[in-house]
Every structure is written in C-alpha cells, then in structure tokens.
Enzyme design. Structure first.
Site, PDB file in Angstrom:
ATOM      1  N   GLU A 206      32.003  31.253  42.149  1.00 22.34           N
ATOM      2  CA  GLU A 206      32.842  32.556  43.265  1.00 22.34           C
ATOM      3  C   GLU A 206      32.923  32.907  44.801  1.00 22.34           C
ATOM      4  O   GLU A 206      33.891  32.461  45.449  1.00 22.34           O
ATOM      5  CB  GLU A 206      33.107  33.921  42.869  1.00 22.34           C
ATOM      6  CG  GLU A 206      33.533  34.138  41.579  1.00 22.34           C
ATOM      7  CD  GLU A 206      33.049  33.644  40.462  1.00 22.34           C
ATOM      8  OE1 GLU A 206      31.647  33.125  40.419  1.00 22.34           O
ATOM      9  OE2 GLU A 206      33.024  33.530  39.204  1.00 22.34           O
TER      10      GLU A 206
ATOM     11  N   HIS B  30      34.438  43.284  32.089  1.00 17.05           N
ATOM     12  CA  HIS B  30      35.690  42.993  31.865  1.00 17.05           C
ATOM     13  C   HIS B  30      36.770  43.788  31.986  1.00 17.05           C
ATOM     14  O   HIS B  30      38.204  43.785  32.488  1.00 17.05           O
ATOM     15  CB  HIS B  30      35.926  42.516  30.969  1.00 17.05           C
ATOM     16  CG  HIS B  30      35.873  41.078  30.774  1.00 17.05           C
ATOM     17  ND1 HIS B  30      34.071  40.424  30.342  1.00 17.05           N
ATOM     18  CD2 HIS B  30      35.455  39.854  31.237  1.00 17.05           C
ATOM     19  CE1 HIS B  30      33.960  39.031  30.515  1.00 17.05           C
ATOM     20  NE2 HIS B  30      35.075  38.815  30.895  1.00 17.05           N
TER      21      HIS B  30
END
Ligand SMILES: Cc1ncc(C[n+]2csc(CCOP(=O)(O)OP(=O)(O)O)c2C)c(N)n1
Ligand SMILES: [Mg+2]
Length: 802
Positions: A524, A591
């Site tokens: 990322e 999530h």
C-alpha cells in the site's frame, strides 16, 4: 580525413577544466557545511544538517542527470543541487536561517529545515512549467526512506509516457520516456520497510530508476552492524540482480572517494536505466561524515579514534585532491588558491543571505518601536512601555515573534487609552501579512482547485428506475473517464485482470491496456508513492487501496508526503492524486473499520470524500479529474450490489466538493451523517415519523472540505437540535464534525438540546451480522437516541422507552 568529434577527442585541457569545475563545487559545498554549523552554534540558525563527506559522488551523479530527470532524495544532497545549478550559496544560507520569502529561499520559504531540496514545477498561477527543460527535484521530507515510494512513480511515469501512445499532452513532461528518476538514501535508512517495498516493486515494474545509497557506515550514532545484515546493502540485495532471463536490478558498487570510478559507474547506470528502463542500485561505500550527523551532537561520542583517523584520510575531497595532483590536473598550490577563493565566495553569499533575512525584520522592529515611542508619553503605563521598548531595541537580531509579543503585551496596557486602536491595528495588519507566510497553500490556491468545479447533475431517462448495480455505474463511468482523459490510469491489488474485487473496473484492462488498468503487488505505501510520483509528472493516477482498513499501511506516506506537498513547496509542486478505496460495513475487524477521525486528522492537505452511493462516487471522480488537488474517495463497501438509477452522462456529471446534501427535510431534529450509515439513519427517520418525530437528514458527503456554505447550521436554526451519527469510535470523526458545526458554524447559538453523537463502540467491529449489530450504530440505536432526545423535550408526548 576529418575525424568526427567523439567523446574520445576530449582534450586533456577540457578534461582538466571539467574536473576543476567539479572540485570548486565540492569545496564550495564543504565550506557551506562548515560555516553552516558555525551559524547554528552561534545562534543565527536553529538547526543544521549538511552534506559534508558526500560531495564527490554527488558530482558524478549530477553529470548524468539530464533535463527532464527527477531526483527524490534526502538531506545530504546539497552538492548535487549546486552541481545541477539549483542551489546557490545564498539560497543555502537562506534555508538555514528560515527565510520566509520564496524568492530568497526557493526550497520551502523557510517552512522546512535547511537541507530539504525542491525545484519549482509550477508557474505562479499553478500551471505546469515545461519539466523537460529543467532539472527537477521532488520536494524532500524528513522521515527516513519516505522519499522511496514517490521515486517509484517518478520512474514509472517515464514508462507510461514511452508506452502509452494515446497520451498526447506530454510535451511538458517527457521526451519519449527518456527521463530517469534518481533516488538517494542513507545506508541506515535502507532498514526501513518502504525501502525494500519500493526496491521490490521497481524490480517488478522495470522502471528507469537509479538508486544511490550513500554509505557512511552510520545512521546518526548507530553502526551498520546494527542496521544491515552483513553490513552491506548491495550484498543482501544480490537476489534482485537482473540476469538475461529475469527482471530485476543492475547492482553496482563503488567507493565514495574515487572520483574517476564514480563517473564511470554513474555513466554506466544512466545508460542502462535511460535506454532500457532497467532499475539500477549504486552502493556508494566508504563515505564519511566529517562533522557528525547534524548540528546537535558530535560524532566523537560514537566513533573510535581509528575510525575518525580513517575518515580524515578518506575524506572524499581529500582523495579527489590527491588524485588531481597525481595526474597533474593541478598543483597543491593551485588547489590551495581555489580553496581560498571559494571560501571568500561562501563568506559573501552567507553575508548576503543574512542581510536579506534580517534587514526586513529589523525594519519591522523599528516600525513598532517608533509607534510605541509615539504613544508612550500619553500613557498611564509609560514606564512599562518604555521598558518594553528598551528591551526590544536591545535585540540586535530580532525574531518576528519577539516583535509581535511586545506589541501584544503592550496592547493590554493601553486597553482604555487613545493609543489602543493604533496598536491593535498594527497587530492585525502585522499578523495578516505574517501569518500567511506560515499558513498558506495547505490546499491548492489556483483557479483549478476543488471549488472551481461546477456541479453537473446526473441525467436520466424519464422513466429511469433503480435497477442498475452500483458497481456498474462506477465501471461505466471509469470507462468514460479513461476515454476522456488519456493521461488517467488506475492501479491496485486486483484492479487489472479481474477489474477490482467488486468488478467496478470489469473489462477495462482489456479495453485500455495493462499499463492504464493495472494489477500491482500488495504494497500500500508504494502504491500511494507510485501515484504521487506519476502525478508529480503530469499524469492523472488513481491509486486503489483495496480496503479502507489497509490504508493504514500507507497513512505515513499520505500524511508526510502527499498531504504536505503543496504546503511545504508553497504551491510550487502539486500531485493531484486520486486515492480510491472502499470501506465501512463489511463484516469483521479488518474489513469494516471506519477510522475516519484518524484519517482526517492525519491527512489535512488531502480532501476526504465519503459518497453514500456509487453515482455520488462517480461524480466525485469526475469532479476531481477537473481540478488540481489530491483526494481520497471512500466508496461504501456494501453499495456495489445496491440498485441505483442509471445515469446517461457518464464522465460528465459532477458531485460538488465541500457541499452537503439534505436527504430529507424535517423540523424536529437535524441528523448529520455520511456514507453507508445514512441508510440506517433514513430507516430510523421513517419509523420515527410514525410517532410524530420529523427529522431532517443531512449527508455531509465531503469531510474535507467540510460544508463550506455552512448549510448545516441553517438546518439547526430551524430544528434547534443536533445528532451526529458516525461509524467511527467515540470522539473520532464525530468530534471533528461537532467542532465544525458547533464552533466553526456557531451552531451553539441555535441549540435547545445538548448536541449529541452516536458512534460505534471503542473496540474494533466484531465479525458477522451480530458482531456488526453490537459494534456499530444500528437503526434501533439511532431511533432510540433520537427518541430519548425528544423525550427530554416533551416527556408527555414521548414517554421514555426504558
Ligand atoms: C522515520 C524516521 N526515524 C528517525 C528519524 C531520525 N533520523 C534522522 S536521520 C537518521 C539517520 C539516518 O542515517 P542514514 O540513513 O545512514 O543517513 P546519513 O545521515 O548517515 O547520511 C535518523 C535516525 C527520521 N528522520 N525519520
Ligand atoms: Mg549513514
């Protein structure tokens, strides 16, 4: 026969001139370091970090650094900047003093400490300069290795420009992708994760990047044996070495004091990277640090006498000198003369920088003193004022702070006197003109900033129904975007081949190619860096972070690099990167997080947009591509399969940035929320209508910037009650939202009930439907919270539930 002029016809005289020119720059730079440290130790500058001991390799690097190329480096590179003609002695000292005039201190107008280098990519009006006609440096930052992620994107831009023929407006940025991105890093900083992440990614991507490691065996006081396995970065990176059948790096190693060897090495590296887009790592070892790490501390504390003696002997300038004498480029006497001459130049440059820095402040000091001397005689506090004046006068090198403190202290003494207005006016005008020097350009101040975008509503056929999956609206809008903007591209984990985890990019790789719709590794921080670097070179990257929860891996780069870019360059560089991610309301700790408070507080300088559905999201992308600022767009994870009406004007409709939307009008209470929570709020509001409570619902849409027209307070003026509903933890984004409404919009004026927040629990959201129900605000929670507020207003009409 006339011989063609080739490099081999370079005469000894030409060669000598070139070497002597380099030697002068080395001495000039060294002298700046030596004098710079003295300036700090005598109190004229706050802190100094210098490039002494690293001069010679930087001269070699500069020789092969061509127009259009970019540097992404760190605080030791003053010699390089001088050698490419982007740093003068006077500018060097202006940086040390923190001169707030960008014309004097072009690196950051005093916002960054000295040794943080920049070139200007933008004109006054924010438009691009022709970057192919200048040597470029992306703006340095202090966190070690944080220059690495953006280096990847700077290099990848060349690959894109070379291989994506449909990009037509590349003239300002590239000549056939021939540009190299040059990285520099200290040996110890290669211990950082982002270093390895970036090296691996560059090996995969095969981009023109030349990475120099300046190895002086230390990171401040910590020796290489505590930093690097085998004490050698080139040794441990050997597995990355490219061979005939593999991708990878070319890895070169050279002694930092060997001028001739360095030039040969850099020539080779530049050729490989420029022509073949193969990344190169140059391990430059046996470097020194003659004055220690920085102006705070001395290296005698941690280097033994043997090392100190070696550093003296193998000082790169000393070795260069010996070599020059040995091959008859100059005699010791001639070099001595150059040294003396150069020292004078540095003295003069330093003096000029100091005068340019201090004289305007002395003028301001005089201005205040004369004002105070004028009002003192008629004041009851005459003696006290004159004492302040005497103290201020005694300061030979005043700070702006000292001047303003004096004025503000005296204002209190003359509050009821005739001189009050004069002083308060002086303070106001001084603060106005001074504050801007420290606070401008956090966001774009150009005509293409987010506020320049005109709203365009989505258009529908007359009988349009909510029958289209949200993800298809995104997909068709991205399709329109990539057709409309050839310089736009998207990349992320699973973004290419399968068209992202929710098929919002389905089929687009096939249509626009692997370079424009790309899969990347799980990394990322360097995904964001890739985007920053490409945006710095005129492309319009959309970097995808698969889930909001994993933005944390990139938050450091977003916060330290992208968010500060416009601010730290005073608007001289921009990286209008769009970050696409999806979050909220899936299930499970990692999530469904909504760490919005952390995000908005970490990345001021980047806009944060939270569309409640995919039409809104698509509209944000369309808006952002019209302007010159970076933004994070968080799509609702549970919205991809929800049905929306299909718009007709894909690529054209634009969601305004910084404006709220009223989803339902009401009179009893204002409910403020955003993103997927709104669906629960709407449900609760519908149920509350049945018992006679009529809520007004506001979608914030854009957390940064926040409701620039102050529409929320208009709603509160009507309802006199406020509840903020947020999926973040208590005191997270809801605290910011309250601060905006209650303080910045003066909402407290209109409230008849305590303003409240309803948030998730302080822990991470638990797994599953029940986990979600017991972790985040539910529709029942919202109903009951509002009901309880109304119970307090009218217990007879709304008897308590519990
Ligand atoms: C992330 C981060 N951690 C710590 C620091 C403090 N710091 C500044 S420079 C430095 C040492 C860097 O050493 P090296 O990379 O070898 O470069 P050198 O200064 O030796 O050229 C440290 C620990 C920092 N700037 N950033
Ligand atoms: Mg080091």
């Amino acid at each position: 026969m006339i011989k063609e002029k080739t490099e081999s016809t370079l005469t000894f005289e030409d060669f000598k001139t070139e070497v002597l020119k380099d030697y002068k720059i080395a001495i000039l730079s060294r002298e700046c370091s030596l004098m710079g440290r003295k300036e700090v130790l005598t109190g004229k500058a706050k802190f100094g970090i210098f490039g002494d001991g690293k001069e010679v390799p930087q001269l070699a690097m500069a020789k092969f650094f061509l127009k259009g190329d970019f540097r992404s480096g760190y605080y030791r590179d003053q010699t390089f900047m001088m050698a490419i003609g982007e740093l003068t002695v006077q500018q060097f000292f202006a940086g040390l003093y923190g001169h707030t005039d960008i014309n004097q201190e072009p690196m950051s107008a005093g916002r960054q400490m000295g040794g943080h280098f920049t070139t200007h990519s933008l004109n006054e009006d924010g438009s691009w300069k022709d970057l192919t006609k200048q040597r470029n440096s992306s703006a340095d930052i202090s966190p070690t290795a944080a220059q690495m992620p953006r280096l990847l994107g700077l290099a990848q831009a060349s690959k894109i420009y070379r291989n994506v023929p449909e990009i037509t407006n590349k003239d300002n940025f590239s000549v056939n992708g021939n540009e190299i991105a040059w990285g520099t890093i200290g040996n110890a900083s290669t211990s950082e994760g982002v270093f390895f992440e970036t090296i691996n990614a560059a090996g995969v991507l095969q981009v023109p990047l030349v990475m120099s490691v300046w190895d002086d065996e230390y990171g401040i006081s910590v020796h290489a044996r505590y930093q690097t396995t085998k004490e050698s970065i080139s040794e441990i990176l050997k597995g990355y070495q490219k061979d005939e059948n593999s991708n990878g790096f070319e890895i070169l190693k050279v002694k930092g004091w060997d001028y001739a060897g360095l030039i040969a090495t850099y020539e080779k590296a530049a050729k490989i990277a420029r022509e073949n887009h193969i990344p190169v790592l140059i391990h430059v070892y046996e470097l020194t640090q003659p004055q220690g790490h920085s102006s705070s501390g001395s290296h005698e504390r941690y280097k033994d006498s043997e090392r100190l003696a070696w550093e003296k002997d193998f000082d790169c300038i000393r070795q260069m000198k010996l070599w020059m004498i040995a091959i008859n480029i100059a005699s010791p006497e001639e070099l001595e003369e150059i040294d003396i001459e150069t020292k004078k130049i540095v003295q003069e440059g330093k003096k000029a920088a100091w005068n340019a820095f201090i004289n305007p402040i002395i003028e301001e000091q005089k201005e205040l003193i004369s004002l105070l001397e004028k009002i003192a005689p008629t004041s009851k506090s005459k003696d006290q004022i004159l004492k302040y004046v005497a103290d201020l006068k005694s300061i030979k090198t005043p700070l702006k702070k000292e001047i303003l403190v004096t004025a503000r202290k005296i204002l209190r003494l003359v509050i009821n006197e005739s001189g009050k207005n004069e002083i308060s006016n002086w303070i106001s005008s001084y603060t106005t003109k001074t504050q801007i020097k420290f606070s401008s350009n956090l966001y774009s101040e150009s005509d293409s900033n987010v506020f320049s975008v005109k709203k365009v509503a989505p258009e529908y056929t007359k009988d349009a129904k909510k029958d289209t999956d949200g993800r298809m609206i995104l997909r068709d809008n991205f399709d329109a975007i990539f057709s409309k903007y050839p310089e736009a591209l998207i990349f992320g984990e699973d973004a290419g081949n399968i068209g992202d985890v929710n098929q919002g990019l389905e089929g687009l790789q096939e249509k626009f190619g692997e370079l424009r719709v790309a899969d990347v590794g799980i990394r990322e921080a360097s995904i964001i860096g890739q985007g920053i670097g490409m945006a710095l070179r005129g492309l319009r990257p959309i970097a995808e972070i698969q889930y909001l929860d994993y933005l944390l891996y990139a938050i450091q780069i977003l916060s330290d690099d992208l968010a500060t870019l416009q601010y730290r360059t005073v608007g001289k560089q921009k990286a209008p990167l769009i970050i696409r991610t999806r979050g909220h309301r899936l299930e499970g700790i990692w999530h469904s997080g909504s760490p919005m408070g952390m995000i908005i507080n970490a990345i001021r300088g980047i806009h944060v947009l939270v569309p409640r559905n995919m039409t809104k999201a698509a509209g944000f992308y369309n808006s952002l591509l019209e302007c010159d600022e970076p933004a994070l767009v968080i799509e609702c994870l549970n919205g991809y399969r929800l049905k929306e009406k299909m718009p007709l004007n894909y690529g054209e409709f634009k969601t305004p940035i910084g404006e709220i939307e009223i989803l339902k009008e009401g009179v009893d209470i204002t409910l403020v929320s955003y993103g997927s929570t709104l669906r629960l709020v709407e449900q609760a509001a519908e149920e509350l209508l049945e018992v006679g409570i009529n809520c007004e619902i506001i979608d914030i849409q854009s957390l940064l910037p926040f409701d620039v027209k102050h529409d929320i307070v208009k709603s509160i003026a009507k309802t006199n009650r406020l509840l903020v509903i947020d999926e973040d933890l208590p005191g997270g984004a809801s605290a910011y939202i309250l601060q905006q409404i209650i303080e910045a919009q003066d909402g407290y004026n209109y409230l008849d009930s305590k303003p409240q927040t309803l948030t998730a629990k302080a822990h991470r959201p638990a797994y599953g439907t029940d986990g979600d129900y017991f972790s985040k605000p539910s529709s029942e929670d919202i109903y009951e919270k509002i009901y309880a507020m109304m119970n307090e207003v009218n217990p007879f009409k709304y008897p308590s539930l519990y």
